[in-house]
Design an enzyme around this catalytic site. Structure first.
Site, PDB file in Angstrom:
ATOM      1  N   TRP A  19      38.615  54.285  41.368  1.00  0.00           N
ATOM      2  CA  TRP A  19      40.009  54.651  41.559  1.00  0.00           C
ATOM      3  C   TRP A  19      40.460  55.680  40.529  1.00  0.00           C
ATOM      4  CZ3 TRP A  19      42.992  55.783  44.998  1.00  0.00           C
ATOM      5  CH2 TRP A  19      44.381  55.586  45.018  1.00  0.00           C
ATOM      6  N   ALA A 145      39.630  53.574  47.556  1.00  0.00           N
ATOM      7  CA  ALA A 145      39.414  54.816  46.806  1.00  0.00           C
ATOM      8  C   ALA A 145      38.691  55.887  47.617  1.00  0.00           C
ATOM      9  CB  ALA A 145      38.637  54.502  45.517  1.00  0.00           C
ATOM     10  N   LYS A 196      46.646  39.466  46.409  1.00  0.00           N
ATOM     11  CA  LYS A 196      45.978  39.831  47.670  1.00  0.00           C
ATOM     12  C   LYS A 196      44.468  39.856  47.501  1.00  0.00           C
ATOM     13  CE  LYS A 196      44.902  44.221  46.403  1.00  0.00           C
ATOM     14  NZ  LYS A 196      43.679  45.019  46.588  1.00  0.00           N
ATOM     15  N   ASP A 249      48.695  46.335  51.542  1.00  0.00           N
ATOM     16  CA  ASP A 249      47.539  46.213  50.660  1.00  0.00           C
ATOM     17  C   ASP A 249      46.673  45.016  51.050  1.00  0.00           C
ATOM     18  OD1 ASP A 249      45.835  46.808  48.592  1.00  0.00           O
ATOM     19  OD2 ASP A 249      47.243  46.353  46.982  1.00  0.00           O
ATOM     20  N   THR A 253      42.674  45.269  52.174  1.00  0.00           N
ATOM     21  CA  THR A 253      41.670  44.616  51.336  1.00  0.00           C
ATOM     22  C   THR A 253      40.934  43.507  52.081  1.00  0.00           C
ATOM     23  OG1 THR A 253      43.180  45.049  49.496  1.00  0.00           O
ATOM     24  CG2 THR A 253      41.294  43.662  49.025  1.00  0.00           C
ATOM     25  N   SER A 259      36.001  47.076  50.735  1.00  0.00           N
ATOM     26  CA  SER A 259      36.727  46.225  49.790  1.00  0.00           C
ATOM     27  C   SER A 259      35.754  45.387  48.969  1.00  0.00           C
ATOM     28  CB  SER A 259      37.696  45.306  50.539  1.00  0.00           C
ATOM     29  OG  SER A 259      38.112  44.234  49.725  1.00  0.00           O
ATOM     30  N   ARG A 260      35.798  45.546  47.650  1.00  0.00           N
ATOM     31  CA  ARG A 260      34.886  44.784  46.779  1.00  0.00           C
ATOM     32  C   ARG A 260      35.145  43.292  46.888  1.00  0.00           C
ATOM     33  NH1 ARG A 260      36.645  48.909  43.340  1.00  0.00           N
ATOM     34  NH2 ARG A 260      38.004  47.482  42.222  1.00  0.00           N
ATOM     35  N   VAL A 284      33.917  46.069  39.476  1.00  0.00           N
ATOM     36  CA  VAL A 284      34.548  44.790  39.151  1.00  0.00           C
ATOM     37  C   VAL A 284      35.338  44.293  40.358  1.00  0.00           C
ATOM     38  CG1 VAL A 284      36.253  43.648  37.676  1.00  0.00           C
ATOM     39  CG2 VAL A 284      34.698  45.349  36.704  1.00  0.00           C
TER      40      VAL A 284
END
Length: 336
Positions: A19, A145, A196, A249, A253, A259-260, A284
């Site tokens: 990001w 991102a 979230k 958001d 996500t 999405s991590r 992370v």
């Protein structure tokens, strides 16, 4: 506080993750002079050599006007506007470094999402605790991102109790592919953007268990109810949770393959253990630490958050994901 646009002509990004790098690319495309700071000189040197962040943002060319430094004094000294983009678990270490610089008189933007696991402070509270009195805007929303970096139309919110300050930051970040709205509800925006990630873990767990769209829709919707209950109890405005920083958001996500947090949840749903999952990742997943913080905060505030509770138990108490889902479905009946 109103900001003179001429004063905010140089920007420093603190954090060279996906990001932070994306924002450096975006602002450089808008012709702002940008410096990107990273904590690891060797890796930053690789980025500077190739003008590509191959670990966190592969395939995106960084504009040549972006400069790189691992010297925090140089980074803070350069920027009129300082964008904080370190992961939440490293934010305090980063702020401790910034405390020793000439940060006074700078305007700060936080894109850090999370809640501290022991103090339960939001990121803006931690920033103001270390850098008292700095003008601060929170930038948040449904912003994967790589999509922003590719110029895919995206929206976000610049939140600050001072509307004119939010509007000044809005103008800096806004473009024909990145539309920025303003909001004065900092608490709501930060709580929504943090919690979230925990609900996204739950949606990923659904994917790992090979459950259907019905299940994910239920988790997302009831998860939004949990976020709203906590956020309003902490002082946020209900309408914020149904806007970009909340529902927007959350949806991104929970459903994005990029999405991590959703990805980590999917691995948990397949039966993998959290330590192994995190060891295999470059980036992370903020939701893991946030799950711990929100679980204990909700208990302290006596706020029912059953989805968060089950995610916490899967991660920290090794509860089988299938049993967690069974327990969610088997709770006592209630009205919506």
């Amino acid at each position: 506080m109103a900001i003179n646009k001429v004063v905010l002509k140089k920007i420093s990004i603190i954090g060279d993750g996906a990001w932070g790098t994306t924002l450096a690319v975006h602002l450089a495309r808008k012709k702002y002079p940008v410096t990107l700071w990273g904590a690891f000189p060797e890796y930053l040197g690789q980025i500077a050599k190739s003008y590509e962040n191959k670990k966190f943002l592969p395939g995106i060319k960084i504009p040549s006007q972006v400069k790189f430094t691992s010297d925090i004094n140089e980074a803070i000294g350069f920027g009129d506007l300082i964008v904080l983009s370190s992961p939440s678990e490293y934010l305090i270490d980063t702020l401790t470094k910034i405390q020793k610089t000439s940060y006074k008189g700078k305007v700060f933007v936080s894109v850090v999402k999370g809640i501290h696991p022991s103090s339960f402070k939001r990121m803006s509270e931690i920033i103001h605790g270390h850098l008292p009195g700095v003008p601060l805007v929170v930038l948040s929303g449904p912003t994967i991102a790589i999509e922003v970096a590719k110029g895919i139309p995206t929206t976000a919110v610049a939140a600050c109790s001072n509307k004119s300050l939010a509007e000044s930051v809005q103008k800096i970040f806004n473009s024909n592919t990145f539309r920025i709205y303003t909001n004065t509800d900092v608490i709501g925006v930060e709580v929504a953007g943090s919690v979230k990630n925990v609900i996204a873990l739950a949606c990923g767990i659904c994917d790992g268990l090979k459950l259907g769209t019905n299940t994910k829709a239920a988790i997302l919707t009831r998860g939004l109810a949990e976020i709203t209950r906590l956020g309003t109890a902490l002082g946020g405005r209900r309408e914020t949770f149904y806007g970009l920083a909340g529902l927007g958001d959350l949806a991104t996500t929970c459903f994005s393959p990029n999405s991590r947090n959703r990805t980590v949840g999917e691995a948990l749903g397949r039966g993998k253990k959290i330590k192994g999952i995190l060891r295999s990742m470059n980036a992370v997943a903020e939701g893991v630490i946030t799950a711990q913080a929100v679980y204990h905060l909700a208990k302290k505030k006596k706020i029912p958050m059953p989805i968060v509770t089950e995610v916490y138990k899967i991660i920290f108490e090794d509860k089988p994901a299938g049993l967690a889902m069974k327990d969610l479905m088997g709770r006592s009946l209630k009205s919506e």
